[in-house]
Scaffold this motif. Structure first.
Motif, short mmCIF file in Angstrom:
data_model
loop_
_atom_site.label_atom_id
_atom_site.label_comp_id
_atom_site.label_asym_id
_atom_site.label_seq_id
_atom_site.Cartn_x
_atom_site.Cartn_y
_atom_site.Cartn_z
N LEU A 47 0.83 -1.21 0.00
CA LEU A 47 0.00 0.00 0.00
C LEU A 47 0.87 1.26 0.00
CD1 LEU A 47 -2.87 -1.04 2.46
CD2 LEU A 47 -3.00 -0.75 -0.03
N LYS A 48 1.95 1.24 0.77
CA LYS A 48 2.86 2.38 0.79
C LYS A 48 3.47 2.61 -0.60
CE LYS A 48 4.36 2.28 5.64
NZ LYS A 48 5.49 2.00 6.53
N GLN A 49 3.87 1.53 -1.25
CA GLN A 49 4.44 1.66 -2.60
C GLN A 49 3.41 2.21 -3.58
OE1 GLN A 49 6.02 -2.18 -3.65
NE2 GLN A 49 7.71 -2.06 -2.17
N ALA A 50 2.17 1.73 -3.50
CA ALA A 50 1.12 2.22 -4.40
C ALA A 50 0.85 3.70 -4.14
CB ALA A 50 -0.16 1.40 -4.22
N ALA A 51 0.78 4.08 -2.87
CA ALA A 51 0.55 5.49 -2.52
C ALA A 51 1.70 6.36 -3.02
CB ALA A 51 0.39 5.64 -1.01
N GLN A 52 2.91 5.88 -2.91
CA GLN A 52 4.07 6.64 -3.40
C GLN A 52 4.01 6.81 -4.91
OE1 GLN A 52 6.38 8.17 -1.40
NE2 GLN A 52 7.00 9.14 -3.32
N LYS A 53 3.58 5.77 -5.62
CA LYS A 53 3.45 5.88 -7.08
C LYS A 53 2.40 6.92 -7.46
CE LYS A 53 5.09 1.29 -8.39
NZ LYS A 53 4.77 -0.01 -8.99
N VAL A 54 1.27 6.93 -6.74
CA VAL A 54 0.22 7.92 -7.00
C VAL A 54 0.76 9.32 -6.73
CG1 VAL A 54 -2.02 8.79 -6.19
CG2 VAL A 54 -1.70 6.34 -6.60
N ASP A 56 3.90 10.33 -6.73
CA ASP A 56 4.89 10.67 -7.76
C ASP A 56 4.21 11.09 -9.07
OD1 ASP A 56 6.84 10.00 -5.92
OD2 ASP A 56 7.31 8.05 -6.81
N THR A 57 3.14 10.39 -9.42
CA THR A 57 2.40 10.73 -10.65
C THR A 57 1.81 12.13 -10.55
OG1 THR A 57 1.88 8.41 -11.04
CG2 THR A 57 0.49 10.03 -12.15
N PHE A 58 1.18 12.45 -9.41
CA PHE A 58 0.60 13.78 -9.24
C PHE A 58 1.69 14.86 -9.20
CE2 PHE A 58 -3.36 11.67 -8.01
CZ PHE A 58 -4.27 12.46 -8.70
N ASP A 59 2.80 14.55 -8.54
CA ASP A 59 3.91 15.51 -8.52
C ASP A 59 4.39 15.81 -9.94
OD1 ASP A 59 3.79 15.65 -5.76
OD2 ASP A 59 5.52 14.33 -5.42
N GLN A 60 4.50 14.77 -10.74
CA GLN A 60 4.93 14.95 -12.14
C GLN A 60 3.90 15.76 -12.92
OE1 GLN A 60 7.93 14.08 -13.26
NE2 GLN A 60 7.46 15.05 -15.21
N MET A 61 2.61 15.49 -12.68
CA MET A 61 1.55 16.24 -13.36
C MET A 61 1.63 17.72 -13.00
SD MET A 61 -1.64 13.54 -13.05
CE MET A 61 -2.87 14.76 -13.38
N ILE A 62 1.88 18.02 -11.73
CA ILE A 62 1.98 19.41 -11.28
C ILE A 62 3.19 20.07 -11.94
CG2 ILE A 62 2.47 20.86 -9.26
CD1 ILE A 62 0.71 18.83 -7.66
N ARG A 63 4.31 19.35 -11.99
CA ARG A 63 5.50 19.90 -12.64
C ARG A 63 5.24 20.17 -14.12
NH1 ARG A 63 8.01 16.24 -9.10
NH2 ARG A 63 8.13 14.62 -10.68
N ASN A 64 4.41 19.35 -14.76
CA ASN A 64 4.14 19.48 -16.19
C ASN A 64 2.94 20.38 -16.50
OD1 ASN A 64 6.25 17.74 -16.70
ND2 ASN A 64 4.96 15.94 -16.85
N ALA A 65 2.22 20.85 -15.48
CA ALA A 65 0.98 21.59 -15.71
C ALA A 65 1.20 22.85 -16.53
CB ALA A 65 0.32 21.94 -14.37
#
Length: 169
Positions: A47-54, A56-65
């Motif tokens: 669960l921790k790994q899945a949460a970290q992936k989510v 990381d994905t949102f962080d990348q989306m914010i960086r690319n916004a």
């Protein structure tokens, strides 16, 4: 002798196999218990790994916004530029349809399509109505003109004359 030795040997062999089987079974049960005991921590880790992936994905989306926004607007503008001629063509089609109804020449469709005969008919009807109503109109004008006459007395006439000459009383 020999038979007793063979029976004894078989018995000892069977007991040894039984002990090996018992140890194997006990080992299996211990491994299953160990796996079940570690299962909650494995679930938590997953669960921790899945949460970290989510995250990381949102962080990348914010960086690319910002770049995504620029790309979106640029694509929107480019789309408008590419379709400008289609807009012009559509407006021309609409204008042509309107012109068919309201054109400066005789329109092909609509109530004004017969204006060449309609206007003379209208004017003849208007003139006929005026001639037929001449007496009524004349009486109304005479009545109106009588109401517009102002009685003039000598003082009013003098004041008007002086006002027109630039003087005052």
């Amino acid at each position: 002798g020999k038979l007793a030795n063979k029976v004894k040997s078989a018995y000892e062999s069977l007991m040894q196999k039984n002990e090996e089987l018992k140890q194997s079974f006990n080992g299996f049960v211990s491994e299953v218990i160990s796996e079940f005991a570690s299962l909650p921590s494995k679930i938590i880790d997953a669960l921790k790994q899945a949460a970290q992936k989510v995250k990381d994905t949102f962080d990348q989306m914010i960086r690319n916004a910002k770049q995504s926004g620029k790309d979106f607007i640029e694509g929107f503008v480019q789309g408008i530029r590419e379709k400008t001629q289609k807009i012009v063509d559509a407006v021309k089609d609409i204008a042509k349809t309107i012109e068919e109804f309201l054109g400066f020449s005789c329109p092909d469709k609509g109530p004004l399509s017969k204006y060449e005969s309609w206007m003379p008919d209208f004017m003849q009807g208007l003139a006929k109505g005026i001639y037929q109503s001449k007496g009524i109109v004349t009486k109304a004008i005479n009545s109106l003109s009588k109401d517009m006459v102002l009685p003039l007395d000598a003082n009013a006439a003098m004041n008007m004359a002086l006002a027109g000459a630039g003087g005052s009383s």
